[in-house]
Design an enzyme around this catalytic site. Sequence first.
Site, PDB file in Angstrom:
ATOM      1  N   ALA A  86      36.822  37.589  58.404  1.00 35.31           N
ATOM      2  CA  ALA A  86      35.741  36.790  57.816  1.00 35.31           C
ATOM      3  C   ALA A  86      35.254  37.460  56.535  1.00 35.31           C
ATOM      4  CB  ALA A  86      34.593  36.635  58.817  1.00 35.31           C
TER       5      ALA A  86
ATOM      6  N   ARG B  53      29.045  41.655  60.085  1.00 37.72           N
ATOM      7  CA  ARG B  53      29.514  40.644  59.147  1.00 37.72           C
ATOM      8  C   ARG B  53      29.394  39.243  59.759  1.00 37.72           C
ATOM      9  NH1 ARG B  53      34.650  41.930  55.131  1.00 37.72           N
ATOM     10  NH2 ARG B  53      33.411  41.481  53.299  1.00 37.72           N
TER      11      ARG B  53
ATOM     12  N   THR C 114      44.369  44.163  53.464  1.00 39.04           N
ATOM     13  CA  THR C 114      45.669  44.844  53.343  1.00 39.04           C
ATOM     14  C   THR C 114      45.555  45.883  52.222  1.00 39.04           C
ATOM     15  OG1 THR C 114      46.360  43.028  51.872  1.00 39.04           O
ATOM     16  CG2 THR C 114      47.082  42.906  54.158  1.00 39.04           C
TER      17      THR C 114
ATOM     18  N   THR D 144      47.406  38.867  51.396  1.00 41.74           N
ATOM     19  CA  THR D 144      48.478  39.164  50.451  1.00 41.74           C
ATOM     20  C   THR D 144      49.375  40.236  51.061  1.00 41.74           C
ATOM     21  OG1 THR D 144      47.022  38.661  48.616  1.00 41.74           O
ATOM     22  CG2 THR D 144      48.956  40.012  48.114  1.00 41.74           C
TER      23      THR D 144
ATOM     24  N   PHE E 174      44.917  32.058  46.132  1.00 44.19           N
ATOM     25  CA  PHE E 174      44.838  32.345  44.694  1.00 44.19           C
ATOM     26  C   PHE E 174      43.417  32.294  44.148  1.00 44.19           C
ATOM     27  CE2 PHE E 174      49.214  30.830  45.357  1.00 44.19           C
ATOM     28  CZ  PHE E 174      49.921  31.876  44.778  1.00 44.19           C
TER      29      PHE E 174
ATOM     30  N   ARG F 165      52.107  28.490  23.916  1.00 44.71           N
ATOM     31  CA  ARG F 165      53.002  29.223  24.815  1.00 44.71           C
ATOM     32  C   ARG F 165      52.283  30.433  25.414  1.00 44.71           C
ATOM     33  NH1 ARG F 165      57.528  30.398  20.584  1.00 44.71           N
ATOM     34  NH2 ARG F 165      55.581  30.825  19.486  1.00 44.71           N
TER      35      ARG F 165
ATOM     36  N   SER G 266      38.303  44.279  27.914  1.00 45.02           N
ATOM     37  CA  SER G 266      37.205  44.759  28.753  1.00 45.02           C
ATOM     38  C   SER G 266      37.332  46.256  28.977  1.00 45.02           C
ATOM     39  CB  SER G 266      37.229  44.040  30.106  1.00 45.02           C
ATOM     40  OG  SER G 266      38.377  44.444  30.825  1.00 45.02           O
TER      41      SER G 266
ATOM     42  N   CYS H  30      42.185  43.558  44.401  1.00 42.68           N
ATOM     43  CA  CYS H  30      43.580  43.117  44.522  1.00 42.68           C
ATOM     44  C   CYS H  30      44.540  43.507  43.405  1.00 42.68           C
ATOM     45  CB  CYS H  30      43.606  41.610  44.734  1.00 42.68           C
ATOM     46  SG  CYS H  30      42.923  41.196  46.347  1.00 42.68           S
TER      47      CYS H  30
ATOM     48  N   ARG I  86      32.020  44.695  27.841  1.00 42.41           N
ATOM     49  CA  ARG I  86      32.455  43.314  28.108  1.00 42.41           C
ATOM     50  C   ARG I  86      32.383  42.427  26.875  1.00 42.41           C
ATOM     51  NH1 ARG I  86      35.051  42.592  32.994  1.00 42.41           N
ATOM     52  NH2 ARG I  86      34.190  44.037  34.496  1.00 42.41           N
TER      53      ARG I  86
HETATM   54  P1  NAD Z   1      37.803  41.761  53.304  1.00 46.50           P
HETATM   55  O1  NAD Z   1      37.887  43.214  53.537  1.00 46.50           O
HETATM   56  O2  NAD Z   1      36.623  41.183  52.594  1.00 46.50           O
HETATM   57  O3  NAD Z   1      37.897  40.990  54.717  1.00 46.50           O
HETATM   58  C1  NAD Z   1      38.828  41.298  55.701  1.00 46.50           C
HETATM   59  C2  NAD Z   1      38.141  41.217  57.056  1.00 46.50           C
HETATM   60  O4  NAD Z   1      39.120  41.326  58.081  1.00 46.50           O
HETATM   61  C3  NAD Z   1      37.121  42.323  57.319  1.00 46.50           C
HETATM   62  O5  NAD Z   1      35.841  41.760  57.563  1.00 46.50           O
HETATM   63  C4  NAD Z   1      37.665  43.040  58.573  1.00 46.50           C
HETATM   64  O6  NAD Z   1      36.656  43.480  59.458  1.00 46.50           O
HETATM   65  C5  NAD Z   1      38.502  41.955  59.200  1.00 46.50           C
HETATM   66  N1  NAD Z   1      39.514  42.430  60.144  1.00 46.50           N
HETATM   67  C6  NAD Z   1      40.358  43.501  60.026  1.00 46.50           C
HETATM   68  N2  NAD Z   1      41.161  43.572  61.098  1.00 46.50           N
HETATM   69  C7  NAD Z   1      40.846  42.548  61.908  1.00 46.50           C
HETATM   70  C8  NAD Z   1      41.337  42.084  63.150  1.00 46.50           C
HETATM   71  N3  NAD Z   1      42.351  42.716  63.780  1.00 46.50           N
HETATM   72  N4  NAD Z   1      40.769  40.992  63.710  1.00 46.50           N
HETATM   73  C9  NAD Z   1      39.752  40.359  63.092  1.00 46.50           C
HETATM   74  N5  NAD Z   1      39.247  40.738  61.905  1.00 46.50           N
HETATM   75  C10 NAD Z   1      39.787  41.823  61.308  1.00 46.50           C
HETATM   76  O7  NAD Z   1      39.150  41.358  52.550  1.00 46.50           O
HETATM   77  P2  NAD Z   1      39.385  40.079  51.592  1.00 46.50           P
HETATM   78  O8  NAD Z   1      38.905  40.373  50.219  1.00 46.50           O
HETATM   79  O9  NAD Z   1      38.906  38.858  52.287  1.00 46.50           O
HETATM   80  O10 NAD Z   1      40.977  40.061  51.523  1.00 46.50           O
HETATM   81  C11 NAD Z   1      41.747  39.686  52.629  1.00 46.50           C
HETATM   82  C12 NAD Z   1      43.186  39.485  52.176  1.00 46.50           C
HETATM   83  O11 NAD Z   1      43.233  38.429  51.203  1.00 46.50           O
HETATM   84  C13 NAD Z   1      43.810  40.700  51.487  1.00 46.50           C
HETATM   85  O12 NAD Z   1      45.168  40.754  51.829  1.00 46.50           O
HETATM   86  C14 NAD Z   1      43.671  40.380  50.014  1.00 46.50           C
HETATM   87  O13 NAD Z   1      44.664  40.995  49.237  1.00 46.50           O
HETATM   88  C15 NAD Z   1      43.848  38.883  50.000  1.00 46.50           C
HETATM   89  N6  NAD Z   1      43.210  38.183  48.873  1.00 46.50           N
HETATM   90  C16 NAD Z   1      41.941  38.525  48.488  1.00 46.50           C
HETATM   91  C17 NAD Z   1      41.323  37.810  47.458  1.00 46.50           C
HETATM   92  C18 NAD Z   1      39.935  38.151  46.995  1.00 46.50           C
HETATM   93  O14 NAD Z   1      39.487  37.569  46.027  1.00 46.50           O
HETATM   94  N7  NAD Z   1      39.206  39.045  47.648  1.00 46.50           N
HETATM   95  C19 NAD Z   1      41.984  36.730  46.856  1.00 46.50           C
HETATM   96  C20 NAD Z   1      43.267  36.407  47.295  1.00 46.50           C
HETATM   97  C21 NAD Z   1      43.873  37.132  48.310  1.00 46.50           C
HETATM   98  C1  UGA Z   2      42.280  37.814  41.006  1.00 52.41           C
HETATM   99  C2  UGA Z   2      43.095  36.590  40.600  1.00 52.41           C
HETATM  100  O1  UGA Z   2      42.500  36.008  39.428  1.00 52.41           O
HETATM  101  C3  UGA Z   2      43.127  35.565  41.723  1.00 52.41           C
HETATM  102  O2  UGA Z   2      43.966  34.472  41.358  1.00 52.41           O
HETATM  103  C4  UGA Z   2      43.680  36.232  42.993  1.00 52.41           C
HETATM  104  O3  UGA Z   2      43.660  35.323  44.070  1.00 52.41           O
HETATM  105  C5  UGA Z   2      42.812  37.434  43.330  1.00 52.41           C
HETATM  106  O4  UGA Z   2      42.815  38.355  42.206  1.00 52.41           O
HETATM  107  C6  UGA Z   2      43.335  38.218  44.486  1.00 52.41           C
HETATM  108  O5  UGA Z   2      44.491  38.167  44.821  1.00 52.41           O
HETATM  109  O6  UGA Z   2      42.472  38.921  45.011  1.00 52.41           O
HETATM  110  P1  UGA Z   2      39.694  38.382  41.176  1.00 52.41           P
HETATM  111  O7  UGA Z   2      40.186  39.786  41.245  1.00 52.41           O
HETATM  112  O8  UGA Z   2      38.746  37.918  42.204  1.00 52.41           O
HETATM  113  O9  UGA Z   2      40.928  37.383  41.220  1.00 52.41           O
HETATM  114  O10 UGA Z   2      39.003  38.116  39.753  1.00 52.41           O
HETATM  115  P2  UGA Z   2      39.598  37.946  38.278  1.00 52.41           P
HETATM  116  O11 UGA Z   2      38.850  36.873  37.612  1.00 52.41           O
HETATM  117  O12 UGA Z   2      41.060  37.845  38.261  1.00 52.41           O
HETATM  118  O13 UGA Z   2      39.163  39.307  37.593  1.00 52.41           O
HETATM  119  C7  UGA Z   2      39.782  40.533  37.927  1.00 52.41           C
HETATM  120  C8  UGA Z   2      39.316  41.615  36.968  1.00 52.41           C
HETATM  121  O14 UGA Z   2      39.869  41.408  35.662  1.00 52.41           O
HETATM  122  C9  UGA Z   2      37.794  41.649  36.773  1.00 52.41           C
HETATM  123  O15 UGA Z   2      37.361  42.972  36.701  1.00 52.41           O
HETATM  124  C10 UGA Z   2      37.605  40.941  35.453  1.00 52.41           C
HETATM  125  O16 UGA Z   2      36.426  41.307  34.809  1.00 52.41           O
HETATM  126  C11 UGA Z   2      38.836  41.403  34.690  1.00 52.41           C
HETATM  127  N1  UGA Z   2      39.243  40.505  33.598  1.00 52.41           N
HETATM  128  C12 UGA Z   2      39.606  39.231  33.870  1.00 52.41           C
HETATM  129  C13 UGA Z   2      39.288  41.003  32.303  1.00 52.41           C
HETATM  130  O17 UGA Z   2      38.974  42.181  32.043  1.00 52.41           O
HETATM  131  N2  UGA Z   2      39.688  40.166  31.294  1.00 52.41           N
HETATM  132  C14 UGA Z   2      40.057  38.879  31.536  1.00 52.41           C
HETATM  133  O18 UGA Z   2      40.428  38.181  30.557  1.00 52.41           O
HETATM  134  C15 UGA Z   2      40.013  38.395  32.854  1.00 52.41           C
END
Ligand code: NAD
Ligand code: UGA
Length: 470
Positions: A11, A40, A93, A133, A163, A261, A270, A277, A449
């Site tokens: 969550a 949480r 992860t 991921t 994404f 392109r 920045s 991630c 920034r």
């Molecule tokens: P997060 O740390 O915010 O949340 C993960 C949650 O999973 C935690 O609350 C943790 O307590 C829980 N958890 C761990 N093991 C568990 C289990 N066995 N059963 C139930 N709950 C459990 O992480 P997040 O930012 O949500 O990212 C999760 C995944 O999504 C990662 O692989 C990340 O790379 C990917 N991802 C994140 C973003 C982003 O913007 N944060 C975007 C795209 C993909």
């Molecule tokens: C990024 C990707 O944009 C998402 O598509 C993806 O799902 C996610 O990672 C993930 O896998 O976790 P996020 O990290 O949440 O999303 O935010 P972004 O907007 O990508 O910004 C990432 C970092 O790059 C920030 O620190 C931001 O300030 C910086 N950034 C972004 C720059 O310095 N310049 C830019 O032009 C854009």
Amino acid sequence: MKIKNICCLGAGYVGGPTMSVIALKCPEIKVTVVDLNEARIAAWNDDNLDNLPVYEPRLAEVVGEARGRNLFFSTDVDAAIDAADMIFIAVNTPTKTYGEGKGMAADLKFVELCARQIARIAKNDKIIVEKSTLPVRTAETLQTILDSTGNGVHFEVLSNPEFLAEGTAIEDLFNADRVLIGGKQTPKGKVAIQALVDVYAHWLTPKQILTTNVWSSELSKLTANAFLAQRISSINALSALCEATEANVDEVANAIGTDSRIGPKFLKASVGFGGSCFQKDILNLVYLCRFFNLPEVANYWEQVIILNDYQKYRFAKKIISSLFNTVSDKKITFLGWAFKKDTNDTRESAAIYVADHLIEDGAQIHVYDPKVSEAKIKADMSYLWELNGLTEHKITAKLKQLFVYKTPMEALDQAHAVAVLTEWDEFKTYDWKSIYQNMYKPAFVFDGRNILDADKLTTIGFQVKGIGKG
Ligand code: NAD
Ligand code: UGA
């Protein structure tokens, strides 16, 4: 096959918002989001929607509408697994901090635990969706673990990477450029793919829903993040050259971005990218390339991270050299701590690393961020110092150089310099004239920034240093 009951393990920043939107858009599907972290889950269930554990614009509105109707948050993982036809795995992860692959590979222990728990609990066939991921070919490992009990339950594993970007999560989920679903091209695989397509088809058009084989889907997620981060490192690399040549990086970005392109997005120079991630996923990609004996490919992508570290260090160094080569006992105010605006997430925020360099040099760092608490900021620094092997005694001493405020004006009072670390909109609206009056002179602004009006600040009397501006 029609999905009636979804469970999501995890969550967090992904599980919470994605499942809230699925529940909102699919009122006939019961969605239960579970987590091991009781605090949480309690926060997700808080009557006051301002207390949700994730801050995202419009998230409270979505949760407010769906929660208690068909959206539930719970710590009863076993019951939710048992009841679900489709189980999303959205657990963390992170980069491994121990053992084989330390500092590079993704730590899959949480994902593996989920698979083992599902295998143990499931009594009927289930579709398992990788939302976290993951390195390419993880689905194979999951399938092996899931099938290991031999209890006759059929598990169909799909890859459905997320994404969304933080700060725009709800907007990104409502109007996704695409969702990606990877699955096996077998009859059962195709049924599972279609079942997940039907979930997203509640609000997305067929053109927005891409289907591929599992491995392409897994690899596309790492690739997308690598390409996005690469653009930032590319423009940040050029920002250093701009500073040496009096070119202006914003003008250069605009000039190249108008080439269709290249495109205009993700070219904002920045202080360096942060977030949970980009770094973790590129390190994971580099690790995979080395594993598959592709050193040239690994080195190519690793440079994106090396450049990002350089950019954070360069910013800190610029502050030190501008302040007459010493920041010892000087008050430097950080505006912003989150890794980007409109989120309370601070994971891998550039602010952490810049603060570390400056504190090492003796500076007093005074922080204001509209959404990040004092406890979080101090925990971020303590965690970094622990990782770097500092003793508890040294950490306690260093924390005495860090101060956090609830209002910006307190943080800015009597400062030698201001550094903008996050692009929060409110920073642009401050009364910079009175800030100037209450600062030591010469008063410096380091705009990490490029969001402030440098001409206006210079007229007030500030010494302004942006990124990529001579
Ligand atoms: P997060 O740390 O915010 O949340 C993960 C949650 O999973 C935690 O609350 C943790 O307590 C829980 N958890 C761990 N093991 C568990 C289990 N066995 N059963 C139930 N709950 C459990 O992480 P997040 O930012 O949500 O990212 C999760 C995944 O999504 C990662 O692989 C990340 O790379 C990917 N991802 C994140 C973003 C982003 O913007 N944060 C975007 C795209 C993909
Ligand atoms: C990024 C990707 O944009 C998402 O598509 C993806 O799902 C996610 O990672 C993930 O896998 O976790 P996020 O990290 O949440 O999303 O935010 P972004 O907007 O990508 O910004 C990432 C970092 O790059 C920030 O620190 C931001 O300030 C910086 N950034 C972004 C720059 O310095 N310049 C830019 O032009 C854009």
